[in-house]
Design a protein around this motif. Structure first.
Motif, PDB file in Angstrom:
ATOM      1  N   UNK A   3      19.265  28.332  -0.083  1.00  0.00           N
ATOM      2  CA  UNK A   3      20.564  28.469   0.484  1.00  0.00           C
ATOM      3  C   UNK A   3      21.192  29.999   0.848  1.00  0.00           C
ATOM      4  N   UNK A   4      20.744  30.917  -0.389  1.00  0.00           N
ATOM      5  CA  UNK A   4      21.277  32.342  -0.184  1.00  0.00           C
ATOM      6  C   UNK A   4      20.263  33.264   0.790  1.00  0.00           C
ATOM      7  N   UNK A   5      19.271  32.685   0.973  1.00  0.00           N
ATOM      8  CA  UNK A   5      18.413  33.264   2.114  1.00  0.00           C
ATOM      9  C   UNK A   5      18.925  32.946   3.613  1.00  0.00           C
ATOM     10  N   UNK A   6      19.376  31.648   3.594  1.00  0.00           N
ATOM     11  CA  UNK A   6      19.662  31.068   4.844  1.00  0.00           C
ATOM     12  C   UNK A   6      21.431  31.886   4.999  1.00  0.00           C
ATOM     13  N   UNK A   7      22.243  31.830   4.240  1.00  0.00           N
ATOM     14  CA  UNK A   7      23.454  32.444   4.396  1.00  0.00           C
ATOM     15  C   UNK A   7      23.171  33.862   4.763  1.00  0.00           C
ATOM     16  N   UNK A   8      22.422  34.587   3.895  1.00  0.00           N
ATOM     17  CA  UNK A   8      22.286  36.111   4.170  1.00  0.00           C
ATOM     18  C   UNK A   8      21.767  36.327   5.590  1.00  0.00           C
ATOM     19  N   UNK A   9      20.929  35.614   6.083  1.00  0.00           N
ATOM     20  CA  UNK A   9      20.454  35.766   7.416  1.00  0.00           C
ATOM     21  C   UNK A   9      21.623  35.598   8.683  1.00  0.00           C
ATOM     22  N   UNK A  10      22.418  34.596   8.404  1.00  0.00           N
ATOM     23  CA  UNK A  10      23.879  34.449   8.975  1.00  0.00           C
ATOM     24  C   UNK A  10      24.584  35.536   8.990  1.00  0.00           C
ATOM     25  N   UNK A  11      24.752  35.993   7.759  1.00  0.00           N
ATOM     26  CA  UNK A  11      25.807  37.154   7.610  1.00  0.00           C
ATOM     27  C   UNK A  11      25.402  38.519   8.451  1.00  0.00           C
ATOM     28  N   UNK A  12      24.037  38.656   8.326  1.00  0.00           N
ATOM     29  CA  UNK A  12      23.250  39.782   8.857  1.00  0.00           C
ATOM     30  C   UNK A  12      23.247  39.788  10.544  1.00  0.00           C
ATOM     31  N   UNK A  13      22.734  38.353  10.722  1.00  0.00           N
ATOM     32  CA  UNK A  13      23.001  38.274  12.182  1.00  0.00           C
ATOM     33  C   UNK A  13      24.178  38.368  12.994  1.00  0.00           C
ATOM     34  N   UNK A  14      25.416  37.898  12.013  1.00  0.00           N
ATOM     35  CA  UNK A  14      26.637  37.893  12.727  1.00  0.00           C
ATOM     36  C   UNK A  14      27.221  39.278  12.919  1.00  0.00           C
ATOM     37  N   UNK A  15      26.919  40.187  11.916  1.00  0.00           N
ATOM     38  CA  UNK A  15      27.240  41.771  11.618  1.00  0.00           C
ATOM     39  C   UNK A  15      26.509  42.502  12.792  1.00  0.00           C
ATOM     40  N   UNK A  16      25.329  42.224  13.075  1.00  0.00           N
ATOM     41  CA  UNK A  16      24.722  43.044  14.115  1.00  0.00           C
ATOM     42  C   UNK A  16      25.178  42.158  15.399  1.00  0.00           C
ATOM     43  N   UNK A  17      25.427  41.056  15.538  1.00  0.00           N
ATOM     44  CA  UNK A  17      25.936  40.640  16.948  1.00  0.00           C
ATOM     45  C   UNK A  17      27.345  41.401  17.294  1.00  0.00           C
ATOM     46  N   UNK A  18      28.077  41.699  16.142  1.00  0.00           N
ATOM     47  CA  UNK A  18      29.291  42.231  16.411  1.00  0.00           C
ATOM     48  C   UNK A  18      29.388  43.930  16.437  1.00  0.00           C
ATOM     49  N   UNK A  19      28.112  44.313  16.243  1.00  0.00           N
ATOM     50  CA  UNK A  19      27.861  45.766  16.261  1.00  0.00           C
ATOM     51  C   UNK A  19      28.384  46.716  15.015  1.00  0.00           C
ATOM     52  N   UNK A  20      28.527  45.971  14.054  1.00  0.00           N
ATOM     53  CA  UNK A  20      29.078  46.447  12.838  1.00  0.00           C
ATOM     54  C   UNK A  20      28.241  47.012  11.839  1.00  0.00           C
ATOM     55  N   UNK A  21      28.477  48.171  10.895  1.00  0.00           N
ATOM     56  CA  UNK A  21      27.593  48.456  10.192  1.00  0.00           C
ATOM     57  C   UNK A  21      27.917  47.984   8.650  1.00  0.00           C
ATOM     58  N   UNK A  22      26.871  48.059   7.958  1.00  0.00           N
ATOM     59  CA  UNK A  22      26.849  47.503   6.591  1.00  0.00           C
ATOM     60  C   UNK A  22      28.095  48.433   6.000  1.00  0.00           C
ATOM     61  N   UNK A  23      28.636  49.439   6.149  1.00  0.00           N
ATOM     62  CA  UNK A  23      29.527  50.199   5.491  1.00  0.00           C
ATOM     63  C   UNK A  23      30.885  49.527   5.929  1.00  0.00           C
ATOM     64  N   UNK A  24      31.198  49.506   7.280  1.00  0.00           N
ATOM     65  CA  UNK A  24      32.162  48.863   7.727  1.00  0.00           C
ATOM     66  C   UNK A  24      32.487  47.565   7.379  1.00  0.00           C
ATOM     67  N   UNK A  25      31.636  46.706   7.161  1.00  0.00           N
ATOM     68  CA  UNK A  25      31.983  45.097   6.821  1.00  0.00           C
ATOM     69  C   UNK A  25      32.113  45.099   5.222  1.00  0.00           C
ATOM     70  N   UNK A  26      31.118  45.910   4.613  1.00  0.00           N
ATOM     71  CA  UNK A  26      31.331  46.177   2.859  1.00  0.00           C
ATOM     72  C   UNK A  26      32.946  46.529   2.663  1.00  0.00           C
ATOM     73  N   UNK A  27      33.326  47.712   3.392  1.00  0.00           N
ATOM     74  CA  UNK A  27      34.668  48.136   3.183  1.00  0.00           C
ATOM     75  C   UNK A  27      35.714  46.929   3.284  1.00  0.00           C
ATOM     76  N   UNK A  28      35.718  46.361   4.575  1.00  0.00           N
ATOM     77  CA  UNK A  28      36.486  45.371   4.939  1.00  0.00           C
ATOM     78  C   UNK A  28      36.649  44.399   3.733  1.00  0.00           C
ATOM     79  N   UNK A  29      35.537  43.996   3.272  1.00  0.00           N
ATOM     80  CA  UNK A  29      35.276  42.785   2.122  1.00  0.00           C
ATOM     81  C   UNK A  29      35.575  43.449   0.923  1.00  0.00           C
TER      82      UNK A  29
END
Lengths: 92, 92
Positions: A3-29
């Motif tokens: 499950x964690x692999x699948x969820x990780x893929x979804x999170x990464x894909x969503x972030x990239x689709x939104x054109x956001x960086x790791x930093x932006x999402x990490x800070x917001x979260x």
């Protein structure tokens, strides 16, 4: 497939689709960039609270995430097309 | 609503639907009864490996679990009917 692999893929894909960086999402979260990166790569198991915070930072609700995870998993479980020599000759 | 609560509900519902005891599923999954019970009640966060073992003991694959989780969540998110005095009078 875990499950964690699948969820990780979804999170990464969503972030990239939104054109956001790791930093932006990490800070917001409210998580570290390293932790988010590990979660996206399926290496760290996020708690449900951390997962909710990351989803919130991406504007995803839990239903969206579950739907995306199902879709992600279905992609991996699709039978891969098997090419034979004849097929290659026909495709050329 | 947190993911572990939704997943716990799905696991519990599936086990009960199959008429299995906590002990039977815990033994088949190689986890303690206490741990399985905590997971079912959404109190403990199972690792993806433990979740896979529990699903395996229940004959569920990850797609089934994700589908059940979506369904479980949809049930919780349905608007609850709001009764007014007039409705009660009409129903009587």
């Amino acid at each position: 497939m875990l499950l964690r692999w699948v969820i990780g893929q979804c999170l990464r894909r969503t972030r990239l689709d939104q054109g956001k960086t790791l930093r932006e999402v990490a800070e917001a979260a409210g998580v570290s960039i390293g932790h988010l990166s590990e979660v996206e790569r399926g290496r760290k198991e996020p708690s449900s609270e951390v997962l909710a915070a990351i989803c919130n930072a991406l504007g995803l609700d839990l239903v969206d995430l579950l739907r995306a995870a199902q879709w992600e998993l279905a992609k991996w479980q699709l039978p891969r097309p098997r090419l034979r020599c004849g097929d290659l000759a026909l495709a050329a």
